[in-house]
Design a protein around this motif. Structure first.
Motif, PDB file in Angstrom:
ATOM      1  N   SER A 108      25.803-123.390 118.124  1.00 15.53           N
ATOM      2  CA  SER A 108      25.731-122.359 117.082  1.00 15.53           C
ATOM      3  C   SER A 108      25.561-120.982 117.705  1.00 15.53           C
ATOM      4  N   LYS A 109      24.704-120.924 118.730  1.00  6.96           N
ATOM      5  CA  LYS A 109      24.452-119.634 119.375  1.00  6.96           C
ATOM      6  C   LYS A 109      25.719-119.069 119.994  1.00  6.96           C
ATOM      7  N   ILE A 110      26.437-119.924 120.731  1.00  3.28           N
ATOM      8  CA  ILE A 110      27.623-119.416 121.411  1.00  3.28           C
ATOM      9  C   ILE A 110      28.707-119.079 120.387  1.00  3.28           C
ATOM     10  N   THR A 111      28.770-119.859 119.302  1.00  2.00           N
ATOM     11  CA  THR A 111      29.734-119.558 118.242  1.00  2.00           C
ATOM     12  C   THR A 111      29.444-118.188 117.640  1.00  2.00           C
ATOM     13  N   GLU A 112      28.166-117.890 117.448  1.00  2.76           N
ATOM     14  CA  GLU A 112      27.829-116.576 116.891  1.00  2.76           C
ATOM     15  C   GLU A 112      28.134-115.453 117.890  1.00  2.76           C
ATOM     16  N   TYR A 113      27.944-115.757 119.172  1.00  4.62           N
ATOM     17  CA  TYR A 113      28.333-114.793 120.213  1.00  4.62           C
ATOM     18  C   TYR A 113      29.842-114.515 120.133  1.00  4.62           C
ATOM     19  N   PHE A 114      30.629-115.582 120.010  1.00  5.40           N
ATOM     20  CA  PHE A 114      32.082-115.412 119.939  1.00  5.40           C
ATOM     21  C   PHE A 114      32.480-114.656 118.669  1.00  5.40           C
ATOM     22  N   ALA A 115      31.823-114.989 117.567  1.00  8.59           N
ATOM     23  CA  ALA A 115      32.159-114.320 116.311  1.00  8.59           C
ATOM     24  C   ALA A 115      31.871-112.832 116.404  1.00  8.59           C
ATOM     25  N   ALA A 116      30.796-112.475 117.122  1.00 10.54           N
ATOM     26  CA  ALA A 116      30.402-111.065 117.219  1.00 10.54           C
ATOM     27  C   ALA A 116      31.262-110.296 118.216  1.00 10.54           C
ATOM     28  N   ALA A 117      31.961-111.015 119.095  1.00 14.46           N
ATOM     29  CA  ALA A 117      32.703-110.355 120.185  1.00 14.46           C
ATOM     30  C   ALA A 117      33.972-109.666 119.703  1.00 14.46           C
ATOM     31  N   GLN A 118      34.381-109.943 118.481  1.00 23.37           N
ATOM     32  CA  GLN A 118      35.636-109.419 117.965  1.00 23.37           C
ATOM     33  C   GLN A 118      35.431-108.969 116.534  1.00 23.37           C
ATOM     34  N   GLN A 119      36.011-107.843 116.183  1.00 27.57           N
ATOM     35  CA  GLN A 119      35.965-107.400 114.794  1.00 27.57           C
ATOM     36  C   GLN A 119      37.256-107.852 114.123  1.00 27.57           C
ATOM     37  N   LEU A 120      37.179-108.838 113.236  1.00 29.02           N
ATOM     38  CA  LEU A 120      38.385-109.302 112.558  1.00 29.02           C
ATOM     39  C   LEU A 120      38.632-108.476 111.294  1.00 29.02           C
ATOM     40  N   ASP A 121      39.886-108.171 111.044  1.00 28.19           N
ATOM     41  CA  ASP A 121      40.282-107.500 109.813  1.00 28.19           C
ATOM     42  C   ASP A 121      39.978-108.428 108.626  1.00 28.19           C
ATOM     43  N   PRO A 122      39.039-108.014 107.737  1.00 23.43           N
ATOM     44  CA  PRO A 122      38.611-108.929 106.669  1.00 23.43           C
ATOM     45  C   PRO A 122      39.682-109.192 105.612  1.00 23.43           C
ATOM     46  N   VAL A 123      40.719-108.372 105.578  1.00 22.59           N
ATOM     47  CA  VAL A 123      41.807-108.626 104.619  1.00 22.59           C
ATOM     48  C   VAL A 123      42.727-109.718 105.167  1.00 22.59           C
ATOM     49  N   ARG A 124      43.073-109.610 106.438  1.00 21.23           N
ATOM     50  CA  ARG A 124      43.980-110.609 107.028  1.00 21.23           C
ATOM     51  C   ARG A 124      43.252-111.904 107.342  1.00 21.23           C
ATOM     52  N   PHE A 125      41.961-111.791 107.667  1.00 21.44           N
ATOM     53  CA  PHE A 125      41.199-112.974 108.080  1.00 21.44           C
ATOM     54  C   PHE A 125      39.892-113.029 107.290  1.00 21.44           C
TER      55      PHE A 125
END
Lengths: 307, 307
Positions: A5-22
């Motif tokens: 979970s920790k590493i997944t949250e690290y990965f999620a935070a590493a990139q800003q995804l466009d909330p409309v496309r994703f």
């Protein structure tokens, strides 16, 4: 919080995804892609490994390995209450694996594909240099939402909601994990009966996955020990039901007012059981019939059992 | 026909895909899904293995392994002349791999994701039971077509077409294979200059991949030995250029009448070279400057070289 979970949250935070496309990115059962051309597609990827998720040296049949590889992703489709569309599969074969064994694996994949109307449309066959290296099977699956429906996320449980599970829990590793039924029909039925506020499939065990929903939703929970539907498989106790992985049942929350209609309207072979409630605290607790209330930690029930 | 081609054709024949929902199924660079909800999405999946596609014990850097894993799929997007949209990645980690190494792998994935505007939107982290088991990285990537465009398949080369490649060929394994540039811009530029009748990326070597296009298109070909753009890397000869894998250049065919306009309009840093012609025979041949004409078998040039 588990290290995954920790590493997944690290990965999620590493990139800003466009909330409309994703609209849904890293951290849920499936991601969602929405573009003009694609409109909406949900996607999930799972890698299954010999020795971890199945055991060829222990006699697991390749047909069942193929089936399970697909079923694990189908279970993710169910967790979003979505309709499977297609899958691609890549495999890493030990040197000398041979065409016959590959065909048996493939037969299991096609069995799941045909049962759940989710054809195999592409893939990649690669080979390890050594016969000591082990079989890996990676499935990526696409699904769509029922007309006009939204995906059901993990992060949207509300205080006061009732917590439910499908089926019964525990002991899956002693065989059922290779032949389980992904709860696709059940998930779509749920949509028709109630507003499901959050859902995921139980792959890491109820204690871990309930903590996951609560953390992502910013809520707490209390579950009642005597309500947990413990599997009738041999040697399964409450501890197994709380902590064993690979149940592939659905864990979901509904508003308390929808709870009665859901239970009276539910008429499917797989049962649903209300096991507790979402709270406005941050902790996930378990209450025993004698009134004791203890924290229910992710995968951490064993120490309780020993008290 | 290679054993992978044979088994791929077996898999393709094992299922009848709905041609409306799945206009392109097993056997091309990418599959295509078209439904009301999804409209059109292309998908490719590739598994890269330690010891086969990269070599951690030989010192390959994890950042480059991550980059290459994405770049191999980006090259498939280029092979359809499509625009990358997003990727999901699953990894199988040796026991004890550790978070720092995983973060380095992830950094390489994000490097490619950001260079080619193809964000990582989901994944799966799994672990082998043993530290002797090896790293596997599976990437599944989605792309879209330029507005109104059709995907460019492998199976639609026509007799009389000219055969082209981008860049130069051979010797990739001595380093370039970890850092190559997927030919996405080039592929989109090609669309604007000519009707590309068939295309694929060269991953198994020119001789193998040209045979592949010809077999799928039901045509033959002749290539001219002196036209093959042999890489200037050390120790690369014609045999390497024909047979080495992992060039990740584009191999494509255009109608003869479009050939002049393509060459005069092409103004990109990566060169394109006409290497031969599609024929109405079934054989793929290579012609030498001295007039000798020999069959160009998949991966089978070595014996010629020794004559």
């Amino acid at each position: 919080m588990s290290s995954e979970s920790k590493i997944t949250e690290y990965f999620a935070a590493a990139q800003q995804l466009d909330p409309v496309r994703f609209p849904i990115g890293i951290g849920d059962d499936m991601a969602q892609i929405c573009t003009e051309d694609i409109k909406s597609v949900l996607v999930t990827t799972d890698m299954l490994l010999d020795g971890t998720h199945f055991d060829l040296s222990g006699g697991d049949r390749l047909e069942l390995v193929g089936y399970k590889s697909m079923a694990a992703s189908l279970s993710d489709c169910a967790a979003m209450a979505s309709i499977p569309v297609a899958a691609v599969v890549s495999v890493a074969l030990p040197a000398g694996f041979g065409e016959d064994k590959l065909k048996r694996l493939h037969a299991g994949i096609l069995d799941a594909a045909s049962r759940y109307n989710c054809p195999l449309i592409g893939g990649d066959i690669t080979g390890w240099k050594s016969s000591d290296d082990r079989l890996a099977v990676s499935v990526t699956m696409f699904s769509k939402l029922p007309l006009g429906a939204e995906p059901i996320k993990r992060s949207t449980a509300q205080p006061g909601d009732r917590i439910y599970v499908t089926g019964s829990l525990g002991g899956s590793i002693r065989g059922r994990h290779l032949e389980f039924t992904p709860r696709i029909e059940e998930a779509l039925r749920l949509r028709g009966l109630a507003k499901i506020t959050a859902m995921m499939d139980i792959s890491d065990g109820l204690s871990t996955d309930l903590n996951h929903i609560c953390r992502l939703s910013g809520v707490g929970a209390v579950v009642y020990a005597e309500k947990i539907p413990v599997s009738s498989l041999p040697d399964v106790d409450l501890s197994s039901a709380l902590n064993d992985g690979e149940d592939f049942e659905l864990l979901f929350t509904v508003a308390a007012k929808d709870s009665g209609g859901l239970e009276s309207g539910w008429k499917m072979p797989a049962k649903i059981t209300c096991i507790g409630e979402v709270t406005d605290k941050k902790d996930v607790m378990i209450e025993f019939p004698d009134g004791r209330i203890e924290p229910l930690r992710a995968g951490g029930y064993d120490h309780l059992n020993k008290e």
